[in-house]
Design an enzyme around this catalytic site. Sequence first.
Site, mmCIF file in Angstrom:
data_model
loop_
_atom_site.group_PDB
_atom_site.id
_atom_site.type_symbol
_atom_site.label_atom_id
_atom_site.label_comp_id
_atom_site.label_asym_id
_atom_site.label_seq_id
_atom_site.Cartn_x
_atom_site.Cartn_y
_atom_site.Cartn_z
ATOM 1 N N ASN A 85 75.868 87.437 -6.139
ATOM 2 C CA ASN A 85 75.922 87.889 -7.480
ATOM 3 C C ASN A 85 76.839 86.996 -8.167
ATOM 4 O O ASN A 85 76.834 87.138 -9.552
ATOM 5 C CB ASN A 85 76.666 89.373 -7.111
ATOM 6 C CG ASN A 85 77.109 89.760 -8.554
ATOM 7 O OD1 ASN A 85 76.568 90.121 -9.640
ATOM 8 N ND2 ASN A 85 78.403 89.767 -8.799
ATOM 9 N N TYR A 150 73.103 77.691 -17.906
ATOM 10 C CA TYR A 150 73.037 79.155 -17.165
ATOM 11 C C TYR A 150 71.459 79.585 -17.042
ATOM 12 O O TYR A 150 71.168 79.941 -15.809
ATOM 13 C CB TYR A 150 73.415 80.050 -18.261
ATOM 14 C CG TYR A 150 73.570 81.537 -17.668
ATOM 15 C CD1 TYR A 150 74.607 81.887 -16.738
ATOM 16 C CD2 TYR A 150 72.681 82.584 -18.350
ATOM 17 C CE1 TYR A 150 74.607 83.023 -16.300
ATOM 18 C CE2 TYR A 150 72.694 83.646 -17.883
ATOM 19 C CZ TYR A 150 73.707 84.032 -16.605
ATOM 20 O OH TYR A 150 73.867 85.323 -16.305
ATOM 21 N N ALA A 152 68.922 77.454 -16.683
ATOM 22 C CA ALA A 152 68.247 76.616 -15.483
ATOM 23 C C ALA A 152 68.623 77.120 -14.031
ATOM 24 O O ALA A 152 68.016 77.332 -13.177
ATOM 25 C CB ALA A 152 68.679 75.241 -15.602
HETATM 26 P P1 NAP Z 1 81.859 89.119 -14.416
HETATM 27 O O1 NAP Z 1 82.164 90.338 -14.775
HETATM 28 O O2 NAP Z 1 82.319 87.958 -15.119
HETATM 29 O O3 NAP Z 1 82.245 88.684 -13.030
HETATM 30 C C1 NAP Z 1 81.821 87.676 -12.331
HETATM 31 C C2 NAP Z 1 82.436 87.847 -10.963
HETATM 32 O O4 NAP Z 1 81.922 86.497 -9.934
HETATM 33 C C3 NAP Z 1 83.861 87.895 -10.347
HETATM 34 O O5 NAP Z 1 83.846 88.777 -9.200
HETATM 35 C C4 NAP Z 1 84.254 86.771 -10.186
HETATM 36 O O6 NAP Z 1 85.590 86.452 -9.191
HETATM 37 C C5 NAP Z 1 83.235 85.859 -9.326
HETATM 38 N N1 NAP Z 1 83.211 84.415 -9.582
HETATM 39 C C6 NAP Z 1 82.896 83.676 -10.401
HETATM 40 N N2 NAP Z 1 82.879 82.107 -10.019
HETATM 41 C C7 NAP Z 1 82.982 82.437 -8.791
HETATM 42 C C8 NAP Z 1 83.076 81.417 -7.813
HETATM 43 N N3 NAP Z 1 83.097 80.064 -8.197
HETATM 44 N N4 NAP Z 1 83.239 81.737 -6.557
HETATM 45 C C9 NAP Z 1 83.226 83.103 -6.102
HETATM 46 N N5 NAP Z 1 83.216 84.011 -7.023
HETATM 47 C C10 NAP Z 1 83.090 83.849 -8.258
HETATM 48 O O7 NAP Z 1 80.266 88.935 -14.202
HETATM 49 P P2 NAP Z 1 78.946 89.901 -14.284
HETATM 50 O O8 NAP Z 1 78.624 90.232 -15.485
HETATM 51 O O9 NAP Z 1 79.393 90.992 -13.363
HETATM 52 O O10 NAP Z 1 77.760 89.196 -13.604
HETATM 53 C C11 NAP Z 1 77.350 89.270 -12.414
HETATM 54 C C12 NAP Z 1 76.239 88.253 -12.180
HETATM 55 O O11 NAP Z 1 75.374 89.152 -12.862
HETATM 56 C C13 NAP Z 1 76.343 86.937 -12.568
HETATM 57 O O12 NAP Z 1 75.415 86.192 -11.599
HETATM 58 C C14 NAP Z 1 75.874 86.943 -13.866
HETATM 59 O O13 NAP Z 1 75.312 85.638 -14.156
HETATM 60 C C15 NAP Z 1 74.478 87.900 -13.569
HETATM 61 N N6 NAP Z 1 74.157 88.664 -15.133
HETATM 62 C C16 NAP Z 1 74.944 89.322 -15.864
HETATM 63 C C17 NAP Z 1 74.599 89.883 -16.910
HETATM 64 C C18 NAP Z 1 75.456 90.545 -17.849
HETATM 65 O O14 NAP Z 1 74.998 91.008 -19.024
HETATM 66 N N7 NAP Z 1 76.740 90.892 -17.546
HETATM 67 C C19 NAP Z 1 73.248 89.776 -17.231
HETATM 68 C C20 NAP Z 1 72.269 89.062 -16.192
HETATM 69 C C21 NAP Z 1 72.895 88.524 -15.104
HETATM 70 P P3 NAP Z 1 87.174 86.696 -10.041
HETATM 71 O O15 NAP Z 1 87.272 87.998 -10.518
HETATM 72 O O16 NAP Z 1 87.922 86.090 -8.862
HETATM 73 O O17 NAP Z 1 86.921 85.604 -11.131
#
Ligand code: NAP
Length: 242
Positions: A85, A150, A152
């Site tokens: 994730n 993103y 890609a």
């Molecule tokens: P978020 O709230 O920004 O949280 C991101 C998480 O990823 C945090 O736990 C962060 O850890 C961790 N992280 C970031 N870079 C990392 C790395 N290099 N190594 C290990 N952990 C890392 O993101 P989210 O919105 O929940 O998104 C989660 C996933 O869903 C992502 O892959 C995102 O692309 C996908 N997604 C999100 C949405 C949306 O609308 N939110 C839509 C489609 C897909 P820290 O807390 O330590 O920084």
Amino acid sequence: MVALITGASRGIGRGCALEFAKRGYDIALVYAGNHNAAQATQQAVSALGVRTFCCACDVSDFEGVGALTARVLEELGPIRVLVNNAGVTADNLLLKMSETDFDRVLDINLKGAFNFIKHSYSHFMKQRDGRIINISSVIGQMGNPGQANYAASKAGLIGLTKSVARELASRGVTCNAIAPGYIETDMTTTMTGQAREAMTSAIPMKRVGTVSDVASAAAFLASAEAGYITGQVLSVNGGLYM
Ligand code: NAP
């Protein structure tokens, strides 16, 4: 049973950690460096009465992920569910996008998932059971101006998912992707009111999604009822892309 969830300190990953813990899974939480958020999530998960393992690890670090996976197997036992994730954005029009920002997003979002699958692959093969769930995005399906890196990475995750699904199907291991639409998390809160309104009006269900919408889809893909589903992309987007 153990679920290893990357990016579990916040947002969708945190939601998945809580959802799997409610279903009795011990949880391995991986995060980047936000120790306070990780600690808070670990406490909330532990309060549900399951064992936890929490570790900061950059998912793009191949060796680090190998060492982490070995520690999870040693400390919590056999992994049944892997949720890839962790993800980041670094948006810009391609004309202005730096090579560094392109590489970084691909390294974390796509290679990060490869790293975890690679290091748990033989474990899953021997176990003859397991569920791999990769969190892709509607952006990987549709594309979006300003998000070439993103998009890609998220489209790449779909190809990775389908290939791994074909490789592991005969071993009783499924591999699926979830493609969330716009979900209310730290990743989307930076949006201005106007952009948010425009986005919401484009969603047939007229609301952004919640982390629970995605977490319950992940729990479904890990359930016995989803045992014959592999190589699929489950869209959780309120109808934004069909
Ligand atoms: P978020 O709230 O920004 O949280 C991101 C998480 O990823 C945090 O736990 C962060 O850890 C961790 N992280 C970031 N870079 C990392 C790395 N290099 N190594 C290990 N952990 C890392 O993101 P989210 O919105 O929940 O998104 C989660 C996933 O869903 C992502 O892959 C995102 O692309 C996908 N997604 C999100 C949405 C949306 O609308 N939110 C839509 C489609 C897909 P820290 O807390 O330590 O920084």
